[in-house]
Design an enzyme around this catalytic site. Sequence first.
Site, PDB file in Angstrom:
ATOM      1  N   GLY A 107      56.638   8.668 -17.362  1.00 19.37           N
ATOM      2  CA  GLY A 107      57.100   8.071 -18.617  1.00 19.37           C
ATOM      3  C   GLY A 107      56.446   6.750 -18.955  1.00 19.37           C
TER       4      GLY A 107
ATOM      5  N   MET B  56      57.203  14.158 -16.232  1.00 19.81           N
ATOM      6  CA  MET B  56      57.219  15.429 -15.504  1.00 19.81           C
ATOM      7  C   MET B  56      58.052  15.346 -14.224  1.00 19.81           C
ATOM      8  SD  MET B  56      55.751  17.844 -17.146  1.00 19.81           S
ATOM      9  CE  MET B  56      55.221  19.147 -16.032  1.00 19.81           C
TER      10      MET B  56
ATOM     11  N   TYR C 189      54.187  12.884 -23.151  1.00 19.01           N
ATOM     12  CA  TYR C 189      54.692  12.769 -21.787  1.00 19.01           C
ATOM     13  C   TYR C 189      53.550  12.533 -20.802  1.00 19.01           C
ATOM     14  CZ  TYR C 189      53.186  17.565 -20.717  1.00 19.01           C
ATOM     15  OH  TYR C 189      52.444  18.702 -20.503  1.00 19.01           O
ATOM     16  N   CYS C 190      53.945  12.012 -19.629  1.00 20.84           N
ATOM     17  CA  CYS C 190      53.018  11.830 -18.506  1.00 20.84           C
ATOM     18  C   CYS C 190      53.786  12.186 -17.235  1.00 20.84           C
ATOM     19  CB  CYS C 190      52.471  10.402 -18.466  1.00 20.84           C
ATOM     20  SG  CYS C 190      53.731   9.144 -18.159  1.00 20.84           S
ATOM     21  N   ARG C 191      53.419  11.617 -16.132  1.00 24.66           N
ATOM     22  CA  ARG C 191      54.089  11.930 -14.870  1.00 24.66           C
ATOM     23  C   ARG C 191      55.484  11.308 -14.810  1.00 24.66           C
ATOM     24  NH1 ARG C 191      54.063   8.985 -10.529  1.00 24.66           N
ATOM     25  NH2 ARG C 191      54.808   9.862  -8.592  1.00 24.66           N
TER      26      ARG C 191
END
Length: 105
Positions: free
Chosen positions: A69, A94, A65-67
């Site tokens: 996607g 996130m 995951y990241c901020r």
Amino acid sequence: MEDLTQEEWVEQLENDSNAVVLDVRTDAEVADGIIPNAIHIDIYKGQEFLDAIEVLDKSKSYYVYCRSGNRSGKACQIMEQLGFEKAYNLEGGMLQWTGDVVDLK
């Protein structure tokens, strides 16, 4: 690589005894909180990111995951090119995460 909704990602993660959660955000983003038990490898670190990914166990399942996607999707593609068979991207990252977060501040 597979894009999973928040619900699919959580359900699959909970039922996967071979799972590793991977956060590919920047240090500043991680300072705002991280999903419990995630390992952090910043995708913006270029070769350093590749070197860190290369030493991971390719037999594991990676929930990335990241901020939002986008970067985690790229990370999953890179991981596939390096021989990882199970990389799952968290759609919405996130920004849409409703699960637990560990505050690192």
